[in-house]
Each structure stands twice: as C-alpha cells, then as structure tokens.
Design a protein around this motif. Structure first.
Motif, PDB file in Angstrom:
ATOM      1  N   ILE A  11     -28.699 -78.736  -2.518  1.00 61.21           N
ATOM      2  CA  ILE A  11     -27.991 -77.575  -1.953  1.00 61.21           C
ATOM      3  C   ILE A  11     -26.494 -77.792  -2.041  1.00 61.21           C
ATOM      4  CG2 ILE A  11     -27.491 -76.375   0.224  1.00 61.21           C
ATOM      5  CD1 ILE A  11     -30.511 -76.610   0.860  1.00 61.21           C
ATOM      6  N   ASN A  12     -26.044 -79.013  -1.736  1.00 58.46           N
ATOM      7  CA  ASN A  12     -24.607 -79.279  -1.818  1.00 58.46           C
ATOM      8  C   ASN A  12     -24.094 -79.162  -3.252  1.00 58.46           C
ATOM      9  OD1 ASN A  12     -21.970 -80.094  -0.875  1.00 58.46           O
ATOM     10  ND2 ASN A  12     -22.389 -81.985  -1.984  1.00 58.46           N
ATOM     11  N   LEU A  13     -24.890 -79.699  -4.211  1.00 56.45           N
ATOM     12  CA  LEU A  13     -24.441 -79.621  -5.604  1.00 56.45           C
ATOM     13  C   LEU A  13     -24.377 -78.161  -6.076  1.00 56.45           C
ATOM     14  CD1 LEU A  13     -26.257 -82.631  -7.326  1.00 56.45           C
ATOM     15  CD2 LEU A  13     -23.968 -82.515  -6.342  1.00 56.45           C
ATOM     16  N   LEU A  14     -25.414 -77.393  -5.710  1.00 59.26           N
ATOM     17  CA  LEU A  14     -25.425 -75.976  -6.120  1.00 59.26           C
ATOM     18  C   LEU A  14     -24.323 -75.199  -5.395  1.00 59.26           C
ATOM     19  CD1 LEU A  14     -29.259 -75.323  -6.374  1.00 59.26           C
ATOM     20  CD2 LEU A  14     -27.588 -75.161  -8.218  1.00 59.26           C
ATOM     21  N   ASP A  15     -24.136 -75.524  -4.124  1.00 59.45           N
ATOM     22  CA  ASP A  15     -23.089 -74.873  -3.333  1.00 59.45           C
ATOM     23  C   ASP A  15     -21.725 -75.111  -3.981  1.00 59.45           C
ATOM     24  OD1 ASP A  15     -21.979 -73.635  -0.969  1.00 59.45           O
ATOM     25  OD2 ASP A  15     -21.269 -75.654  -0.451  1.00 59.45           O
ATOM     26  N   ASN A  16     -21.473 -76.392  -4.377  1.00 59.30           N
ATOM     27  CA  ASN A  16     -20.207 -76.715  -5.055  1.00 59.30           C
ATOM     28  C   ASN A  16     -20.100 -75.921  -6.353  1.00 59.30           C
ATOM     29  OD1 ASN A  16     -19.627 -78.521  -3.085  1.00 59.30           O
ATOM     30  ND2 ASN A  16     -20.058 -80.367  -4.293  1.00 59.30           N
ATOM     31  N   ALA A  17     -21.205 -75.902  -7.123  1.00 59.69           N
ATOM     32  CA  ALA A  17     -21.193 -75.228  -8.428  1.00 59.69           C
ATOM     33  C   ALA A  17     -20.841 -73.749  -8.246  1.00 59.69           C
ATOM     34  CB  ALA A  17     -22.550 -75.380  -9.105  1.00 59.69           C
ATOM     35  N   PHE A  18     -21.466 -73.103  -7.272  1.00 56.47           N
ATOM     36  CA  PHE A  18     -21.183 -71.682  -7.051  1.00 56.47           C
ATOM     37  C   PHE A  18     -19.778 -71.463  -6.527  1.00 56.47           C
ATOM     38  CE2 PHE A  18     -25.740 -71.135  -7.491  1.00 56.47           C
ATOM     39  CZ  PHE A  18     -25.803 -69.927  -8.184  1.00 56.47           C
ATOM     40  N   LYS A  19     -19.339 -72.344  -5.606  1.00 56.45           N
ATOM     41  CA  LYS A  19     -18.000 -72.197  -5.033  1.00 56.45           C
ATOM     42  C   LYS A  19     -16.938 -72.247  -6.122  1.00 56.45           C
ATOM     43  CE  LYS A  19     -18.035 -75.309  -1.665  1.00 56.45           C
ATOM     44  NZ  LYS A  19     -17.808 -76.090  -0.431  1.00 56.45           N
ATOM     45  N   HIS A  20     -17.207 -73.078  -7.169  1.00 55.54           N
ATOM     46  CA  HIS A  20     -16.180 -73.278  -8.197  1.00 55.54           C
ATOM     47  C   HIS A  20     -16.427 -72.462  -9.456  1.00 55.54           C
ATOM     48  CE1 HIS A  20     -14.216 -76.318  -5.789  1.00 55.54           C
ATOM     49  NE2 HIS A  20     -15.432 -76.731  -5.451  1.00 55.54           N
TER      50      HIS A  20
ATOM     51  N   LEU B  71     -17.311 -83.514   2.888  1.00 53.30           N
ATOM     52  CA  LEU B  71     -18.271 -84.575   3.249  1.00 53.30           C
ATOM     53  C   LEU B  71     -19.547 -84.474   2.413  1.00 53.30           C
ATOM     54  CD1 LEU B  71     -18.038 -84.594   7.142  1.00 53.30           C
ATOM     55  CD2 LEU B  71     -17.326 -86.411   5.605  1.00 53.30           C
ATOM     56  N   GLY B  72     -19.742 -83.312   1.783  1.00 51.07           N
ATOM     57  CA  GLY B  72     -21.000 -83.048   1.071  1.00 51.07           C
ATOM     58  C   GLY B  72     -21.361 -84.111   0.042  1.00 51.07           C
ATOM     59  N   LEU B  73     -20.401 -84.464  -0.833  1.00 56.44           N
ATOM     60  CA  LEU B  73     -20.716 -85.435  -1.889  1.00 56.44           C
ATOM     61  C   LEU B  73     -20.898 -86.848  -1.337  1.00 56.44           C
ATOM     62  CD1 LEU B  73     -18.498 -84.236  -4.872  1.00 56.44           C
ATOM     63  CD2 LEU B  73     -20.978 -84.122  -4.664  1.00 56.44           C
TER      64      LEU B  73
HETATM   65 MG   LIG Z   1     -19.813 -79.450  -1.117  1.00 51.79          MG
END
Ligand SMILES: [Mg+2]
Ligand SMILES: Nc1ncnc2c1ncn2[C@@H]1O[C@H](COP(=O)(O)OP(=O)(O)OP(=O)(O)O)[C@@H](O)[C@H]1O
Length: 458
Positions: A356-365, A422-424
């Motif tokens: 979820i964090n990786l996908l969240d980062n991907a979508f955010k960017h 903190l996600g990564l």
């Molecule tokens: Mg993140």
C-alpha cells in the motif's frame, strides 16, 4: 589513578631483582670456590714439585736450596723428617703452622699431596702436605702454607665488584621497569579517562589509534564506540525535532480550524469543509503516531510477524483493488501482471502495508496521464515484485536517504503529497523481517521502480 602502573612496576621489580639475585649468588659462589680450588691445587703442585726434587737428593744442601726458593714467595715451605721434626723452613714457623704440623697423623699421605687445612675464612693459613718417598719408604714431609689473608682480600675485592654490579643492575632494571609499565599503563589510563568522559555524556573523544597491538585495538574500539554514540545522539536529536515538527503542523491546523468553526455566520458548506479538514488532520496525526509506535516496537524487536500462506497474485490484485478509485480519479492506468501460481509465507497484514505504501507513493508522484505497474518475476525459489511508476523520479543523490525516518525528498509539506516520510522506513523493516530485501531504481523525469525480493518461495 596510578595504582596499576605502581602495581605492575613493583611486581616486575620484585620478580626481576629476585631473578638477578639468584643469578648473582650462583655466579659469586662459583667464582669464589673456583679461586680457592685454583689456589690450593697450585699449592699442592708446588709441594709436589719440591718433593720430586728432594726424592732424588734428600741432603742438607738440596733441602736448603728448596727452602731458599720459597723465601721470596708469599707461600711458606716447611721440610720435616719422617718423624715430623722440622729440618728446614723458608720463613719463620708460627704457632698455627706448628699446630698443623703437630696434628698430622698421616704416615703415608697421597703421593700427589693432600690438603691438610682448607678453612680459608677462619684459619690464617691454607696448608698442603706432600710426602718425600724413596723406594717405598717415607724420608720426610713437605708442608706448604699459603696465608689466607691474601685469599680473603681477593674475595673481598670480588664481593665489592659484585655489589657494584648488582647495584647497577638494580638501577637499570628499575629504569626499564618504570619506563615499560609507563608505556603500557599510560594508554590504559587515557582510555579510562575517555570512557569516563563518555559516561558523563561527553561523546567526542580522541585516542591514539595508531598503535599496532592489543592496546591499539582497544583504543580503536573505544574510539568507534564514541563516534557511534555521537552519531546516535545527533540522529536522536534530529529525529525528535523532526517529530515535533511533524506533529506541530497538523495540530496547528486543528487548532486554527477549530477556532474558525467557533465563529458565527458560517455557511453550511464552509462548516462542512472545515470539519473535513479537521478530520483529515486528526487522521494524519493518528497515522503518524501509529507509525512511530510501530517503529519503536521494531527497534525493541517487539514487532510481531504472524506468517501464513498466501497466494501472491490474488493478494496483489486485492491490494491493487483499493487503488482503482484513485487511479480513475487521477487518470492513471494500474496494471497487475502476475500469471503464476506463487505461494508466499508472509504476514498478510504487514505485507499489504508495504505494498500500500509503495502504491501510495507511486500514485502520489504520478502526474497527468500515466501508468503504474505491478510486475512479478519468479526465478528458482526467488520472487521479485516490481512496483513502478512514470512519475518525476528521485534525484540519485537522494536515493540512499529515502529509507531514513521522516525523510522526504520534497521538504515542503504539500497537502496533496504530504506523507510523514515513515512509510519506506517501515516497509524496509517489514521486508527485512521477512528475510527479504527492498531496493529502488529511479530516473529523473522517467519514473521510479521499487523491487521487493523474497527467497524460499514455492
Ligand atoms: Mg509513502
Ligand atoms: N514513487 C516515488 N516517486 C518519487 N519519489 C518517491 C517515490 N516514493 C517515495 N518517494 C520519495 O521518498 C520519500 C519517502 O517516502 P515514504 O513513503 O517513506 O514517505 P511519504 O510517502 O512521504 O510518507 P508516508 O509514506 O509516511 O505517508 C517521499 O517523501 C518521496 O519524496
């Protein structure tokens, strides 16, 4: 403080002086007895050579001649007949000599001569006795006397030389021992002082780390410990100030909007908007605190992983499903390409947290129309999960830092991409606790790919 060096010096000194004394003692006794032996043997040989002469001619002229030969020497010769009556003597016969002659009960002494007085310390003369024989018959005796004061003064000389030598050796030993113990204990004392400083909170110390021995090893270890402590202290301070900063921002929002909400004359839509902001900000604080709590548990090894068997592709599709809405909203195509039947043994809740964090980062960017891909490649017993986007990418110098706590490439906290950073950190910990690794590849303006590798897959 000096007690170690004092103890070492005293111990060394006692040991070395004891050793030196034993050596000196044996050497001294050896030299003295060798000297006495040589003197008495010499006396015997001279007595024997005189008796040789007299055995050939035992007459008054020869006897006188023999006695005359000894008058200049330190030794005294006394020639007696077979009844021990004195016939001739080189020097006056004193009482102690007469006593030795009178005490002689030997009728047939050894032809090579015998020692009849050997007590050089207490008696005034050393004495030997040689028989004068002819055809198996004893014609008389030769007594040779050596004054013992000569020997005693020689021994005295030797003793003084030994004393001087001993004193010199002891002084030299003391200097060596003090120097040695100083060179061993001085670095130890410096290290002790350094660790004392460290224990009082002063972490910056400088020790001599050039030494090529165990003390050097110890210095290097202490130096490393001090450097580590200093770094940890800096990290902790930075972390604390970052956390307070992270908390302060949403709390300021909450307070600000709560104040605004108190105002009269707010329209319904304004009211609803501010309440939504309040909700978002309190969710942000809660997430931050939960994440921090997770990290604290990880640091203390109290983070529990409950592993179970999952089918990877189904699992990935389930996680991706949560992002369908935002994908549509942002006009981003989300592909999950996973064709195999792969069984993983992981904690499904924690593992989905990572994805979820990786996908969240991907979508955010991801900006504009673009694609986010989730790919799975299996080689042997290893599986790799790729999460890639076509976003702005991460500058290469920032790549090693993105795993750090609270680290964000974009330091300004924008409301659209404003995670806490903190996600990564948490994702990395979770993957590593599963025995796997996580890495990143990124090109500015092209996109970013995170790759999770896990081994032991069926
Ligand atoms: Mg993140
Ligand atoms: N796909 C990506 N593209 C570009 N930058 C990224 C990407 N993923 C992470 N980053 C950068 O790495 C930083 C750290 O990511 P991380 O997931 O740890 O924190 P966050 O997303 O900012 O906050 P959180 O995940 O705690 O909500 C991000 O702030 C971002 O700058």
């Amino acid at each position: 403080m000096k007690s170690l060096s004092v103890k070492l010096s005293v111990l060394f000194l006692i040991f070395v002086i004891l050793l030196e004394s034993i050596l000196f003692f044996f050497l001294y006794v050896g030299i003295v007895s060798e000297q006495i032996y040589t003197e008495t043997e010499d006396l015997k040989v001279r007595g024997r050579s005189h008796s040789n002469v007299l055995e050939k001619n035992f007459d008054a002229v020869t006897i006188k001649h023999v006695a005359l030969m000894e008058t200049e020497a330190a030794t005294v010769i006394v020639v007696t007949d077979e009844n021990n009556s004195i016939i001739e003597n080189s020097n006056p016969v004193v009482n102690s000599m007469q006593q030795i002659i009178d005490n002689n009960q030997k009728e047939f002494p050894h032809p090579e001569g015998e020692i009849v007085e050997a007590r050089w310390r207490s008696e005034p003369y050393l004495a030997t006795l040689s028989p004068i024989e002819s055809n198996g018959e004893v014609l008389g005796y030769i007594y040779m006397f050596l004054p013992t004061d000569i020997i005693r003064s020689r021994v005295q000389n030797l003793t003084s030389q030994f004393m001087l030598g001993g004193l010199f050796a002891v002084i030299l030993t003391m200097i060596t021992v003090v120097f040695l113990s100083h060179s061993i204990t001085q670095p130890l004392i410096r290290m002790k002082e350094a660790t004392k400083k460290m224990s009082t909170g002063f972490h910056h110390i400088e020790l001599d780390i050039e030494r090529d021995d165990e003390l050097g090893d110890l210095s290097r270890s202490i130096q490393k410990l001090s450097d580590d402590l200093e770094r940890i202290k800096k990290d902790r301070n930075k972390f604390l100030s970052d956390i307070s900063h992270e908390l302060r921002t949403p709390l300021t929002y909450i307070k600000g909007y709560a104040d605004i909400l108190k105002r009269p004359n707010l329209t319904d839509s304004q009211h609803a908007e501010y309440v939504t902001i309040l909700q978002e900000e309190s969710i942000r604080v809660t997430t931050l605190v939960t994440d921090l709590f997770d990290l604290a548990k990880m640091d203390q090894n109290e983070f529990l992983i409950k592993k179970e068997k999952i089918e990877l592709c189904t699992f990935l599709h389930e996680v991706a499903a949560k992002f369908r809405g935002i994908a549509k909203e942002k006009n981003v195509t989300l592909n999950v390409r996973c064709d195999h039947q792969i069984i993983l043994f992981v904690d499904p809740q924690r593992f989905s947290q990572v994805l979820i964090n990786l996908l969240d980062n991907a979508f955010k960017h991801s900006q504009g129309t673009s694609t986010v891909n989730v790919d799975v490649i299996k080689t042997g017993d290893e599986v790799e999960i790729y999460v890639s986007d076509e976003g702005q990418g991460i500058p290469s110098e920032e790549l090693p830092l993105i795993w750090d706590r609270l680290y964000r490439v974009d330091k300004s906290r924008s409301r659209s991409t404003g995670g806490s950073g903190l996600g990564l950190t948490i994702a990395k910990e979770i993957v590593e606790q599963h025995g796997g690794t996580i890495r990143v590849e990124s090109k500015l303006g092209i996109g970013t790919t995170f790759i999770i590798s896990l081994k032991g897959v069926k």
